[in-house]
Design an enzyme around this catalytic site. Structure first.
Site, mmCIF file in Angstrom:
data_model
loop_
_atom_site.group_PDB
_atom_site.id
_atom_site.type_symbol
_atom_site.label_atom_id
_atom_site.label_comp_id
_atom_site.label_asym_id
_atom_site.label_seq_id
_atom_site.Cartn_x
_atom_site.Cartn_y
_atom_site.Cartn_z
ATOM 1 N N PHE A 67 49.170 -2.002 -10.223
ATOM 2 C CA PHE A 67 50.012 -1.291 -11.181
ATOM 3 C C PHE A 67 49.194 -0.263 -11.967
ATOM 4 O O PHE A 67 48.581 0.597 -11.374
ATOM 5 C CB PHE A 67 50.781 -2.273 -12.064
ATOM 6 C CG PHE A 67 51.855 -2.991 -11.290
ATOM 7 C CD1 PHE A 67 53.029 -2.342 -10.937
ATOM 8 C CD2 PHE A 67 51.683 -4.304 -10.862
ATOM 9 C CE1 PHE A 67 54.015 -2.970 -10.180
ATOM 10 C CE2 PHE A 67 52.662 -4.946 -10.109
ATOM 11 C CZ PHE A 67 53.832 -4.281 -9.768
ATOM 12 N N SER A 68 49.133 -0.354 -13.285
ATOM 13 C CA SER A 68 48.573 0.761 -14.059
ATOM 14 C C SER A 68 47.056 0.865 -14.034
ATOM 15 O O SER A 68 46.506 1.831 -14.579
ATOM 16 C CB SER A 68 49.065 0.694 -15.506
ATOM 17 O OG SER A 68 50.423 1.049 -15.568
ATOM 18 N N ILE A 69 46.359 -0.076 -13.392
ATOM 19 C CA ILE A 69 44.944 0.168 -13.118
ATOM 20 C C ILE A 69 44.817 1.438 -12.287
ATOM 21 O O ILE A 69 43.813 2.158 -12.356
ATOM 22 C CB ILE A 69 44.329 -1.032 -12.376
ATOM 23 C CG1 ILE A 69 44.320 -2.284 -13.275
ATOM 24 C CG2 ILE A 69 42.909 -0.718 -11.921
ATOM 25 C CD1 ILE A 69 43.508 -2.157 -14.528
ATOM 26 N N TYR A 157 53.459 6.108 -23.792
ATOM 27 C CA TYR A 157 52.841 5.717 -22.536
ATOM 28 C C TYR A 157 53.587 6.284 -21.337
ATOM 29 O O TYR A 157 54.775 6.042 -21.158
ATOM 30 C CB TYR A 157 52.788 4.190 -22.469
ATOM 31 C CG TYR A 157 52.054 3.630 -21.295
ATOM 32 C CD1 TYR A 157 50.809 4.127 -20.935
ATOM 33 C CD2 TYR A 157 52.592 2.581 -20.549
ATOM 34 C CE1 TYR A 157 50.121 3.598 -19.865
ATOM 35 C CE2 TYR A 157 51.913 2.048 -19.477
ATOM 36 C CZ TYR A 157 50.669 2.559 -19.140
ATOM 37 O OH TYR A 157 49.995 2.034 -18.078
#
Length: 381
Positions: A67-69, A157
């Site tokens: 995901f947001s990694i 975000y």
């Protein structure tokens, strides 16, 4: 037979103990944890199972949606272009992407995209989630719309569209797509098993996600004109799509990178190791300094929690990331469900954690904190 494999340097024995406890207790279904010092692994552990039926053990080469990694990989691509003089974080986005100037966005700078302060944190209209697989058409929609708030005044975000925005800059400047640029400029030179797009070929190695239980929630109660709604619900992430070939092959630079803790730590060690890894200089000190140029510090408009952003990475924030060191040159980010990467530049340390049983909450988890605490106790004393 232990459910944990890999190696751990003696001084990080408490890290192995914490990881083993989480795996053996069943708190983790399957997970991997890697710590590098000076770019070299000192902890490389994995354990548990890659599927909820517990028929397939998590292996040394198991991959999972981080995901947001993925955003940290996308940011690193942008920083490579900055270091080469091809991208200026203080230049207008429209200098590279003229269509982006439409509807009040002419003065938005590249740094605003990289720090989630652009006002373009999502799409202004609703459409099926799978439509974001087409980067060019969904980026064109972002170029047409108005910002949701005054750019540069606060963070919101960029949950699903971060890779579309930065990826379009990469494509306009370099000619390659984001996924191809990342593969050819970072993953392949570093021998890192991390993929933004074109990942269906690795599907047999990709762990099955177990989505978090968010409880009952009626999204119709949210104001449709709120930044939160427009960011997170237009469109809403569909977990059922995350194992499909369409998702795996799409280059979604904000959310669909497939990797493991070792590959995350390998790539991100470029930052903690001062820009140089395996004898190759990727970034200068001047470019790395940009990461710590604070752009926002306060309650984020999209996720309603305190966040602090530099350029491309999150910076230490005691309320949202209590086990991330709060002093020194530290940058980090977390993925939905609890995956985490932390770069401690003062100690030349990178910590990466990936898993398939997702914890509730948008950023971080109790399990991530359980690993970060002994790592930095060992590193910092």
């Amino acid at each position: 037979m232990s459910n944990v494999a890999g190696f751990c340097a003696d001084e990080f024995a408490a890290v192995r103990t914490a990881f083993t406890e989480q795996v053996e207790s069943g708190a983790e279904l399957g997970a991997a944890l890697c710590v590098t010092v000076d770019g070299d692994p000192v902890v490389d552990l994995w354990g548990g199972h890659a599927d909820p039926e517990r028929t397939t053990r998590w292996g040394a080469d198991t991959l999972v949606n981080t995901f947001s990694i993925t955003k940290t990989m996308t940011a690193l691509c942008a920083l490579l272009l900055v270091d080469r003089g091809e991208l200026d974080v203080y230049a207008k986005v429209a200098h590279y992407w003229p269509e982006f100037a439409a509807n009040g966005k002419a003065d938005i700078e590249v740094r605003h995209l990289l720090s989630h302060t652009s006002g373009v944190s999502g799409w202004a209209t609703e459409f099926p989630f799978s439509d974001i697989y087409d980067n060019e058409s969904s980026a064109a929609l972002l170029a047409e719309q108005e910002p949701f708030w005054e750019p540069g005044t606060a963070s919101g975000y960029h949950a699903n569209n971060y890779g579309h925005l930065i990826g379009e800059l990469v494509r306009r400047i370099d000619g390659r797509s984001l996924g191809r640029f990342f593969a050819e400029e970072l993953a392949e030179p570093l021998g890192a098993d991390f993929h933004i797009g074109r990942a269906a070929q690795y599907s047999e190695r990709i762990a099955t996600l177990v989505p978090p239980d968010f409880g009952t929630f009626d999204q119709d109660l949210l104001p449709k004109d709120s930044v939160l709604y427009k960011t997170l619900f237009q469109p809403l992430l569909d977990f059922e799509l995350c194992a499909t070939p369409g998702w795996l092959d799409a280059e979604i630079g904000g959310t669909n990178g497939q990797g493991n803790a070792r590959s995350v730590a390998r790539v991100q060690s470029v930052i903690s190791n001062g820009g140089e890894l395996s004898g190759r200089k990727f970034l200068s000190a001047k470019t790395i300094d940009l990461i710590f140029d604070q752009q926002a510090d306060g309650v984020d408009l999209a996720v309603l929690m305190p966040l602090r952003f530099g350029i491309g990475y999150g910076l230490s924030q005691p309320h949202t990331a209590p086990e991330v060191p709060q002093d020194g040159r530290v940058c980090w980010w977390g993925g939905l469900g609890g995956s985490m990467v932390v770069n401690d530049l003062d100690n030349r340390v990178t910590v990466a954690y990936t898993m398939n049983r997702m914890a509730p909450g948008l950023i971080g988890s109790d399990r991530a904190n359980a690993y970060l605490k002994p790592v930095f106790a060992a590193v910092r004393g």
